[in-house]
Motif scaffolding. Sequence first.
Motif, PDB file in Angstrom:
ATOM      1  N   CYS A  15       0.828  -1.207   0.000  1.00 21.57           N
ATOM      2  CA  CYS A  15       0.000   0.000   0.000  1.00 21.57           C
ATOM      3  C   CYS A  15       0.866   1.263   0.000  1.00 21.57           C
ATOM      4  N   SER A  16       2.007   1.216   0.658  1.00 23.10           N
ATOM      5  CA  SER A  16       2.936   2.357   0.609  1.00 23.10           C
ATOM      6  C   SER A  16       3.413   2.562  -0.821  1.00 23.10           C
ATOM      7  N   ALA A  17       3.732   1.463  -1.504  1.00 25.11           N
ATOM      8  CA  ALA A  17       4.170   1.546  -2.902  1.00 25.11           C
ATOM      9  C   ALA A  17       3.064   2.130  -3.779  1.00 25.11           C
ATOM     10  N   TYR A  18       1.837   1.733  -3.517  1.00 19.03           N
ATOM     11  CA  TYR A  18       0.698   2.204  -4.312  1.00 19.03           C
ATOM     12  C   TYR A  18       0.590   3.733  -4.267  1.00 19.03           C
ATOM     13  N   TYR A  19       0.592   4.280  -3.055  1.00 19.77           N
ATOM     14  CA  TYR A  19       0.410   5.721  -2.937  1.00 19.77           C
ATOM     15  C   TYR A  19       1.663   6.499  -3.348  1.00 19.77           C
ATOM     16  N   LEU A  20       2.834   5.925  -3.139  1.00 18.60           N
ATOM     17  CA  LEU A  20       4.067   6.587  -3.575  1.00 18.60           C
ATOM     18  C   LEU A  20       4.144   6.688  -5.100  1.00 18.60           C
ATOM     19  N   GLN A  21       3.803   5.596  -5.794  1.00 22.94           N
ATOM     20  CA  GLN A  21       3.853   5.651  -7.258  1.00 22.94           C
ATOM     21  C   GLN A  21       2.773   6.587  -7.815  1.00 22.94           C
ATOM     22  N   LYS A  22       1.670   6.714  -7.084  1.00 25.27           N
ATOM     23  CA  LYS A  22       0.629   7.663  -7.493  1.00 25.27           C
ATOM     24  C   LYS A  22       1.154   9.104  -7.467  1.00 25.27           C
ATOM     25  N   GLU A  23       2.104   9.360  -6.565  1.00 21.48           N
ATOM     26  CA  GLU A  23       2.702  10.694  -6.450  1.00 21.48           C
ATOM     27  C   GLU A  23       3.883  10.871  -7.400  1.00 21.48           C
ATOM     28  N   GLY A  24       4.159   9.844  -8.210  1.00 21.74           N
ATOM     29  CA  GLY A  24       5.217   9.969  -9.213  1.00 21.74           C
ATOM     30  C   GLY A  24       6.586   9.501  -8.774  1.00 21.74           C
ATOM     31  N   HIS A  25       6.679   8.890  -7.599  1.00 21.63           N
ATOM     32  CA  HIS A  25       7.976   8.402  -7.128  1.00 21.63           C
ATOM     33  C   HIS A  25       8.340   7.073  -7.792  1.00 21.63           C
ATOM     34  N   GLU A 121     -12.377   3.477  -1.729  1.00 20.97           N
ATOM     35  CA  GLU A 121     -11.864   4.242  -2.874  1.00 20.97           C
ATOM     36  C   GLU A 121     -11.133   3.315  -3.850  1.00 20.97           C
ATOM     37  N   LEU A 122     -10.309   2.430  -3.311  1.00 18.95           N
ATOM     38  CA  LEU A 122      -9.571   1.482  -4.157  1.00 18.95           C
ATOM     39  C   LEU A 122     -10.532   0.596  -4.941  1.00 18.95           C
ATOM     40  N   LYS A 123     -11.569   0.123  -4.260  1.00 24.88           N
ATOM     41  CA  LYS A 123     -12.562  -0.731  -4.906  1.00 24.88           C
ATOM     42  C   LYS A 123     -13.310   0.040  -5.993  1.00 24.88           C
ATOM     43  N   SER A 125     -12.237   2.448  -7.743  1.00 26.92           N
ATOM     44  CA  SER A 125     -11.355   2.886  -8.835  1.00 26.92           C
ATOM     45  C   SER A 125     -11.433   1.992 -10.058  1.00 26.92           C
ATOM     46  N   LYS A 126     -11.949   0.778  -9.904  1.00 27.98           N
ATOM     47  CA  LYS A 126     -12.068  -0.204 -10.989  1.00 27.98           C
ATOM     48  C   LYS A 126     -10.706  -0.749 -11.453  1.00 27.98           C
ATOM     49  N   ASP A 127      -9.640  -0.395 -10.716  1.00 29.24           N
ATOM     50  CA  ASP A 127      -8.313  -0.923 -11.053  1.00 29.24           C
ATOM     51  C   ASP A 127      -8.100  -2.318 -10.471  1.00 29.24           C
ATOM     52  N   PHE A 128      -9.019  -2.741  -9.593  1.00 26.57           N
ATOM     53  CA  PHE A 128      -8.848  -4.008  -8.875  1.00 26.57           C
ATOM     54  C   PHE A 128     -10.140  -4.826  -8.926  1.00 26.57           C
ATOM     55  N   ASN A 129      -9.987  -6.124  -8.706  1.00 29.15           N
ATOM     56  CA  ASN A 129     -11.148  -7.028  -8.698  1.00 29.15           C
ATOM     57  C   ASN A 129     -11.376  -7.675  -7.326  1.00 29.15           C
ATOM     58  N   PHE A 130     -10.670  -7.210  -6.299  1.00 28.34           N
ATOM     59  CA  PHE A 130     -10.710  -7.891  -5.009  1.00 28.34           C
ATOM     60  C   PHE A 130     -12.099  -7.868  -4.370  1.00 28.34           C
ATOM     61  N   HIS A 131     -12.332  -8.883  -3.536  1.00 25.07           N
ATOM     62  CA  HIS A 131     -13.580  -9.009  -2.776  1.00 25.07           C
ATOM     63  C   HIS A 131     -13.565  -8.031  -1.601  1.00 25.07           C
ATOM     64  N   TYR A 132     -14.631  -7.241  -1.485  1.00 23.50           N
ATOM     65  CA  TYR A 132     -14.813  -6.327  -0.358  1.00 23.50           C
ATOM     66  C   TYR A 132     -16.294  -6.320  -0.028  1.00 23.50           C
ATOM     67  N   MET A 204      -2.896  -6.338  -5.995  1.00 17.81           N
ATOM     68  CA  MET A 204      -2.028  -5.179  -5.785  1.00 17.81           C
ATOM     69  C   MET A 204      -0.634  -5.405  -6.372  1.00 17.81           C
ATOM     70  N   VAL A 205      -0.091  -6.599  -6.206  1.00 13.49           N
ATOM     71  CA  VAL A 205       1.224  -6.902  -6.793  1.00 13.49           C
ATOM     72  C   VAL A 205       1.168  -6.738  -8.307  1.00 13.49           C
ATOM     73  N   GLN A 206       0.135  -7.297  -8.918  1.00 14.41           N
ATOM     74  CA  GLN A 206      -0.019  -7.216 -10.373  1.00 14.41           C
ATOM     75  C   GLN A 206      -0.157  -5.755 -10.833  1.00 14.41           C
ATOM     76  N   TYR A 207      -0.956  -4.989 -10.106  1.00 17.49           N
ATOM     77  CA  TYR A 207      -1.156  -3.580 -10.450  1.00 17.49           C
ATOM     78  C   TYR A 207       0.161  -2.810 -10.350  1.00 17.49           C
ATOM     79  N   LEU A 208       0.888  -3.007  -9.236  1.00 21.56           N
ATOM     80  CA  LEU A 208       2.138  -2.270  -9.028  1.00 21.56           C
ATOM     81  C   LEU A 208       3.174  -2.604 -10.099  1.00 21.56           C
TER      82      LEU A 208
END
Length: 414
Positions: A15-25, A121-123, A125-132, A204-208
């Motif tokens: 999750c840290s990687a997710y938000y960091l890459q969103k900021e362009g890091h 929010e993650l759910k 976004s339609k970027d993921f298919n996880f169960h929630y 999340m691994v696949q998305y990252l």
Amino acid sequence: MKNCIIIGGGIIGLCSAYYLQKEGHQVTIIDKFDITKGASFVNAGYITPSHFIPLAAPGIITKGIKWMFNSSSPFYVKPRLDIDFLKWSWAFKKSASNAKVEKAIPVIKDINLLGRSLYEELKASKDFNFHYDRKGLLMLYQTEKLGEEEWEVGQRGIKEGLNVKHLSKEEVKQYEPNVDLNIKGAIYYDSDAHMTPNEFMKDMVQYLKSKGVTFYTNEEVKDIIFFNNTISEIKTDNRSIKTDEVIIAAGSWSTLLTKKLGIKIPLQAGKGYSINTNRHTGIETPAILLEAKVAVTPMHGFTRFAGTMEIGGINHNINPARVKAIAKSAAAYYNGLHLEKLEIDSADCGLRPCSPDGLPYIGKTKAYKNLTIATGHAMMGWSLGPVTGKLVSEIISNKKLSLDLNPFHPDRTF
């Protein structure tokens, strides 16, 4: 843009990687395993605003001493002559006061509520298919004593703005129409949600990876190179990587890394177990079996029974007595439900990183200007994955913080 190295590929690291890459890091994740097992995969999958009372609560020391002599008890501390364990135990004892718990309650509730909204929010976004699924949480009790104790907690939850109900056995049927429960009643929190952890982790691994995040798995950090108060390089058993920012999110292993830097963060591994059954159980609503301290989660395609807190060092040894205690509890609450030997023998475990006061460590240490700590979430690791990741990204990106981080400061004293 900064080059960020995250040590640890569990829920917090991803999750840290997710938000960091969103900021362009530019983000690199290093994990000593292959990101297919551990606490992020075997947990109960709860998002838990209801869990606003920290582990270090008044009375837990007395219970812990009583349970210490029973290896199948819900909370088991294995006594050992280890200086880090002894220091942690003393800090835990000091934290288990009414004053400190009262101070922690709104802090824990608020970070959990923000965590839940970020999962949603993650759910969305339609970027993921996880169960929630948000069906709330039932605290099932078999004795009036436990029912009264939990209702006191529930009433405090109501004061904190949560929607909590005290249900009779008959009223519980509207949440669990297809099971025969051996209970007297339940406290119901509608604030909680649940997930299937392995689905989210794989998603999340696949998305990252699709967003350019680099993964070095099955690699152990051997050395951390620094000069004065700045870390410049991370060395694994396979490579050396230059870095601008380092995030330690290695769960129970985090203190082994901070020791290399001369930083002492009180942390103990709390082992939890889980048993899965693919058979149809009829269970629809997540529950905690109060007397047994066992969590029950209807996941995507299976039901999970998870529980126990075993403070006994870093190891993945399966204690059969503790696994059998979970199975026995399931049968005691759900009439007609019996976990089979193969299911019990296939039980898994994970190590939760536990701070002495029940609050995670999130933030920069004074010792190093480019080091951020994100660990110590105990039983709330899953619940607090996205919110911790967002806070880490805000710290490193010098953005306005979503929450006051003072209660979570890694340098705090106990």
